[in-house]
Design a protein around this motif. Structure first.
Motif, PDB file in Angstrom:
ATOM      1  N   UNK A  13      44.332  43.342  58.987  1.00  0.00           N
ATOM      2  CA  UNK A  13      44.202  41.734  58.755  1.00  0.00           C
ATOM      3  C   UNK A  13      43.133  41.806  58.826  1.00  0.00           C
ATOM      4  N   UNK A  14      42.452  40.597  58.175  1.00  0.00           N
ATOM      5  CA  UNK A  14      40.785  40.345  57.771  1.00  0.00           C
ATOM      6  C   UNK A  14      40.657  38.901  58.905  1.00  0.00           C
ATOM      7  N   UNK A  50      40.503  38.750  46.826  1.00  0.00           N
ATOM      8  CA  UNK A  50      41.726  39.000  46.178  1.00  0.00           C
ATOM      9  C   UNK A  50      41.538  39.655  44.981  1.00  0.00           C
ATOM     10  N   UNK A  51      40.510  39.653  44.236  1.00  0.00           N
ATOM     11  CA  UNK A  51      40.048  40.801  43.205  1.00  0.00           C
ATOM     12  C   UNK A  51      40.237  42.580  43.335  1.00  0.00           C
ATOM     13  N   UNK A  52      39.382  42.557  44.642  1.00  0.00           N
ATOM     14  CA  UNK A  52      39.795  43.675  45.323  1.00  0.00           C
ATOM     15  C   UNK A  52      40.566  44.099  45.893  1.00  0.00           C
ATOM     16  N   UNK A  53      41.660  43.522  46.295  1.00  0.00           N
ATOM     17  CA  UNK A  53      42.433  43.706  46.944  1.00  0.00           C
ATOM     18  C   UNK A  53      43.481  44.394  45.915  1.00  0.00           C
ATOM     19  N   UNK A  54      43.659  42.970  44.758  1.00  0.00           N
ATOM     20  CA  UNK A  54      44.112  43.535  43.504  1.00  0.00           C
ATOM     21  C   UNK A  54      43.733  45.250  42.970  1.00  0.00           C
ATOM     22  N   UNK A  63      47.871  39.140  42.401  1.00  0.00           N
ATOM     23  CA  UNK A  63      48.673  37.814  42.584  1.00  0.00           C
ATOM     24  C   UNK A  63      49.116  38.749  43.915  1.00  0.00           C
ATOM     25  N   UNK A  64      48.843  39.915  43.340  1.00  0.00           N
ATOM     26  CA  UNK A  64      50.106  40.817  44.412  1.00  0.00           C
ATOM     27  C   UNK A  64      48.897  41.872  45.485  1.00  0.00           C
ATOM     28  N   UNK A  65      47.146  41.094  45.580  1.00  0.00           N
ATOM     29  CA  UNK A  65      47.314  41.292  46.936  1.00  0.00           C
ATOM     30  C   UNK A  65      46.397  40.385  47.782  1.00  0.00           C
ATOM     31  N   UNK A  66      46.987  39.484  47.153  1.00  0.00           N
ATOM     32  CA  UNK A  66      46.400  37.933  47.973  1.00  0.00           C
ATOM     33  C   UNK A  66      46.861  38.039  49.376  1.00  0.00           C
ATOM     34  N   UNK A  67      46.701  37.660  50.736  1.00  0.00           N
ATOM     35  CA  UNK A  67      47.061  37.560  51.783  1.00  0.00           C
ATOM     36  C   UNK A  67      48.736  36.915  51.728  1.00  0.00           C
ATOM     37  N   UNK A  68      49.471  37.499  52.773  1.00  0.00           N
ATOM     38  CA  UNK A  68      50.959  37.177  52.883  1.00  0.00           C
ATOM     39  C   UNK A  68      49.875  34.963  53.160  1.00  0.00           C
ATOM     40  N   UNK A 111      50.036  30.016  45.512  1.00  0.00           N
ATOM     41  CA  UNK A 111      50.716  29.140  46.455  1.00  0.00           C
ATOM     42  C   UNK A 111      51.961  29.296  47.036  1.00  0.00           C
ATOM     43  N   UNK A 112      52.426  31.017  46.749  1.00  0.00           N
ATOM     44  CA  UNK A 112      53.191  31.546  47.527  1.00  0.00           C
ATOM     45  C   UNK A 112      51.989  32.228  48.811  1.00  0.00           C
ATOM     46  N   UNK A 113      50.887  32.485  49.283  1.00  0.00           N
ATOM     47  CA  UNK A 113      49.724  32.700  50.623  1.00  0.00           C
ATOM     48  C   UNK A 113      50.798  31.210  51.316  1.00  0.00           C
ATOM     49  N   UNK A 114      51.328  31.522  52.386  1.00  0.00           N
ATOM     50  CA  UNK A 114      51.575  30.666  53.306  1.00  0.00           C
ATOM     51  C   UNK A 114      50.325  30.330  53.855  1.00  0.00           C
TER      52      UNK A 114
END
Length: 114
Positions: A13-14, A50-54, A63-68, A111-114
């Motif tokens: 959580x950030x 997003x770039x760091x998380x990916x 897209x995999x590192x995007x927050x849910x 867009x999948x990020x809610x």
């Protein structure tokens, strides 16, 4: 706070803010055009995250590192992002509580990020 930093590492959580780095947490103190000025910097911070998380997870699709989920601590910040570039009757006067179906123009996350 240090506890906020621990949440990111411990449970994923950030926290950030549309106006990070600007004193005061009462959004009513800031005019709409100020939120418009902050928008680009906010979007850049989201993209950097997003770039760091990916990178950290080896994602190659971007897209995999995007927050849910992205949650705003108040309706005003979301409303102001929605109204950037809108004029007159096209401006929203309010938004409901809970999940939103529409994203602000230029929203940088998938867009999948809610």
């Amino acid at each position: 706070s240090a506890e906020d930093d621990d949440l990111m590492l411990d449970v994923g959580v950030g926290f950030t803010d549309v106006g990070t780095g600007n004193p005061g947490t009462k959004s009513s103190k800031f005019k709409s055009d100020v939120f418009g000025e902050w928008r680009q910097n906010f979007y850049v911070r989201l993209l950097r995250h997003l770039d760091r998380a990916n990178s950290d997870i080896g994602c190659t699709c971007g897209k995999c590192g995007a927050p849910a989920v992205v949650a705003f601590s108040g309706k005003r910040h979301y409303l102001e992002l929605m109204n950037v570039g809108r004029k007159g009757k096209l401006k929203l006067s309010t938004v409901g509580y809970g999940p939103q179906k529409e994203l602000p123009d230029g929203w940088p996350l998938p867009n999948a990020t809610e």
